[in-house]
Design a protein around this motif. Structure first.
Motif, PDB file in Angstrom:
ATOM      1  N   HIS A  71      18.032 -19.455  60.482  1.00 22.40           N
ATOM      2  CA  HIS A  71      18.029 -19.550  61.938  1.00 22.40           C
ATOM      3  C   HIS A  71      19.152 -20.360  62.571  1.00 22.40           C
ATOM      4  N   VAL A  72      19.700 -21.354  61.861  1.00 22.42           N
ATOM      5  CA  VAL A  72      20.623 -22.282  62.507  1.00 22.42           C
ATOM      6  C   VAL A  72      21.874 -21.586  63.035  1.00 22.42           C
ATOM      7  N   ASP A  73      22.374 -20.594  62.313  1.00 22.04           N
ATOM      8  CA  ASP A  73      23.633 -19.955  62.702  1.00 22.04           C
ATOM      9  C   ASP A  73      23.568 -19.283  64.066  1.00 22.04           C
ATOM     10  N   THR A  74      22.384 -18.896  64.495  1.00 24.50           N
ATOM     11  CA  THR A  74      22.270 -18.197  65.776  1.00 24.50           C
ATOM     12  C   THR A  74      21.373 -18.917  66.774  1.00 24.50           C
ATOM     13  N   GLU A  75      20.373 -19.651  66.302  1.00 23.80           N
ATOM     14  CA  GLU A  75      19.356 -20.174  67.212  1.00 23.80           C
ATOM     15  C   GLU A  75      19.477 -21.668  67.488  1.00 23.80           C
ATOM     16  N   SER A  76      20.267 -22.393  66.701  1.00 23.41           N
ATOM     17  CA  SER A  76      20.465 -23.819  66.958  1.00 23.41           C
ATOM     18  C   SER A  76      21.792 -23.999  67.675  1.00 23.41           C
ATOM     19  N   GLY A  77      21.730 -24.005  68.995  1.00 22.17           N
ATOM     20  CA  GLY A  77      22.954 -24.026  69.785  1.00 22.17           C
ATOM     21  C   GLY A  77      23.819 -25.245  69.555  1.00 22.17           C
ATOM     22  N   HIS A  78      23.199 -26.395  69.282  1.00 25.84           N
ATOM     23  CA  HIS A  78      23.978 -27.606  69.054  1.00 25.84           C
ATOM     24  C   HIS A  78      24.876 -27.456  67.817  1.00 25.84           C
ATOM     25  N   LEU A 112      16.771 -44.978  62.495  1.00 28.12           N
ATOM     26  CA  LEU A 112      15.950 -44.309  63.499  1.00 28.12           C
ATOM     27  C   LEU A 112      15.228 -43.124  62.871  1.00 28.12           C
ATOM     28  N   MET A 113      14.208 -42.665  63.555  1.00 28.02           N
ATOM     29  CA  MET A 113      13.434 -41.518  63.073  1.00 28.02           C
ATOM     30  C   MET A 113      13.052 -40.633  64.248  1.00 28.02           C
ATOM     31  N   GLU A 114      13.076 -39.319  64.013  1.00 28.29           N
ATOM     32  CA  GLU A 114      12.506 -38.379  64.974  1.00 28.29           C
ATOM     33  C   GLU A 114      11.904 -37.213  64.217  1.00 28.29           C
ATOM     34  N   THR A 115      11.057 -36.465  64.893  1.00 30.60           N
ATOM     35  CA  THR A 115      10.395 -35.317  64.277  1.00 30.60           C
ATOM     36  C   THR A 115      10.981 -34.032  64.829  1.00 30.60           C
ATOM     37  N   TRP A 116      11.458 -33.188  63.927  1.00 27.24           N
ATOM     38  CA  TRP A 116      11.956 -31.865  64.290  1.00 27.24           C
ATOM     39  C   TRP A 116      10.862 -30.850  63.979  1.00 27.24           C
ATOM     40  N   ASN A 117      10.623 -29.946  64.895  1.00 23.48           N
ATOM     41  CA  ASN A 117       9.610 -28.909  64.683  1.00 23.48           C
ATOM     42  C   ASN A 117      10.320 -27.556  64.604  1.00 23.48           C
ATOM     43  N   LYS A 118      10.409 -26.999  63.411  1.00 27.59           N
ATOM     44  CA  LYS A 118      11.178 -25.785  63.175  1.00 27.59           C
ATOM     45  C   LYS A 118      10.269 -24.618  62.790  1.00 27.59           C
ATOM     46  N   ALA A 124      33.427 -19.961  76.554  1.00 27.71           N
ATOM     47  CA  ALA A 124      33.930 -18.745  75.918  1.00 27.71           C
ATOM     48  C   ALA A 124      32.913 -18.147  74.952  1.00 27.71           C
ATOM     49  N   PHE A 125      31.936 -18.952  74.513  1.00 33.96           N
ATOM     50  CA  PHE A 125      30.982 -18.466  73.522  1.00 33.96           C
ATOM     51  C   PHE A 125      29.619 -18.126  74.134  1.00 33.96           C
ATOM     52  N   LYS A 126      29.496 -18.200  75.449  1.00 33.69           N
ATOM     53  CA  LYS A 126      28.170 -18.066  76.057  1.00 33.69           C
ATOM     54  C   LYS A 126      27.586 -16.666  75.959  1.00 33.69           C
ATOM     55  N   ASP A 127      28.421 -15.653  75.723  1.00 31.16           N
ATOM     56  CA  ASP A 127      27.917 -14.283  75.663  1.00 31.16           C
ATOM     57  C   ASP A 127      27.559 -13.837  74.248  1.00 31.16           C
ATOM     58  N   LYS A 128      27.653 -14.745  73.285  1.00 31.79           N
ATOM     59  CA  LYS A 128      27.226 -14.395  71.933  1.00 31.79           C
ATOM     60  C   LYS A 128      25.722 -14.159  71.909  1.00 31.79           C
ATOM     61  N   PRO A 129      25.236 -13.328  70.972  1.00 26.92           N
ATOM     62  CA  PRO A 129      23.795 -13.126  70.860  1.00 26.92           C
ATOM     63  C   PRO A 129      23.065 -14.456  70.710  1.00 26.92           C
ATOM     64  N   HIS A 130      21.969 -14.620  71.420  1.00 27.28           N
ATOM     65  CA  HIS A 130      21.108 -15.803  71.394  1.00 27.28           C
ATOM     66  C   HIS A 130      21.694 -17.012  72.117  1.00 27.28           C
TER      67      HIS A 130
END
Length: 241
Positions: A19-26, A165-171, A210-216
């Motif tokens: 999922h990261v390649d397309t769905e994790s925008g950061h 530091l610590m945080e919780t990621w929900n994937k 320039a990348f805003k029109d990429k899928p997702h």
């Protein structure tokens, strides 16, 4: 700390792979775009170490540009994900960046470390090893959490503290995962780097439309463009031996 990092990223490996390649925008539309602008288009003559390869996105990009790539990660599950991505085109294995690295002196032209070093408490031994294995004139390019972001987002009382530091990621694949990392002030980042290397560039990335029109990508840009245009989230350092 090492055990916590391995546990977290073994759990996150499927999410990075799927999922990261397309769905994790950061990652996909922010950090990676800024990092790749610093890489040579033609890497045919370069030996490259991907230090903290995760599921192998950078490894694959360097291979496409012709580099001879070695990819390492602390997480065995990430190593396997990277191997599935690049096959036998790169040497990929588990390795701890806080320990002496299994490479000869002056092996690499370039070391790239994407969003990895903030999982390491003391950078000095790691950077000493990076210096040892880099060829003369070789470059190290790394990205980390921006100290301003960590200080502000986690509402810390002391900007100058070096702290865990610590945080919780929900994937999607893993569900909730506890992720721990270190924050440190900008002066520490720059001073530890300059102890071993000459700093050429400091980049505080801003999103590129320039990348805003990429899928997702469109939903991520709607949520994050204004914020990341005025509040840096990551910091990139380009230095040389």
């Amino acid at each position: 700390m090492k055990e916590k990092v391995v546990t977290a990223y073994d759990k996150l490996a499927k999410d990075y792979e799927k999922h990261v390649d397309t769905e994790s925008g950061h990652n996909a539309y922010y950090e990676r775009q800024a990092m790749m602008k610093l890489m040579p288009n033609d890497m045919n003559s370069l030996t490259v170490l991907d230090a903290g390869c995760a599921a192998g996105w950078y490894t694959e990009q360097f291979l496409k540009r012709g580099a001879q790539v070695t990819a390492i990660d602390l997480s065995p599950a990430m190593v396997e994900a990277c191997k599935r991505r690049v096959g036998y085109e790169a040497e990929v294995f588990a390795c701890d960046l806080t320990e002496p690295l299994p490479f000869k002196n002056e092996t690499f032209n370039l070391i790239v470390s994407s969003l990895t070093l903030h999982y390491i408490d003391d950078w000095a031994p790691t950077f000493q090893e990076f210096h040892r294995i880099l060829k003369p004139g070789g470059q190290v390019i790394f990205s980390v959490h921006h100290p301003f972001m960590d200080f502000k987002h986690f509402e810390r009382p002391d900007y100058f503290a070096h702290e865990l530091l610590m945080e919780t990621w929900n994937k999607k694949e893993s569900g909730p995962v506890e992720v721990t990392f270190y924050r440190r002030p900008l002066q520490e980042i720059l001073n530890v780097t300059s102890d071993q290397f000459i700093i050429d560039q400091i980049i505080e990335p801003q999103p590129d439309l320039a990348f805003k029109d990429k899928p997702h990508a469109m939903d991520w840009y709607k949520r994050w463009y204004d914020r990341l245009s005025t509040n840096p989230h990551f910091l990139i350092v380009k230095a040389r031996k």
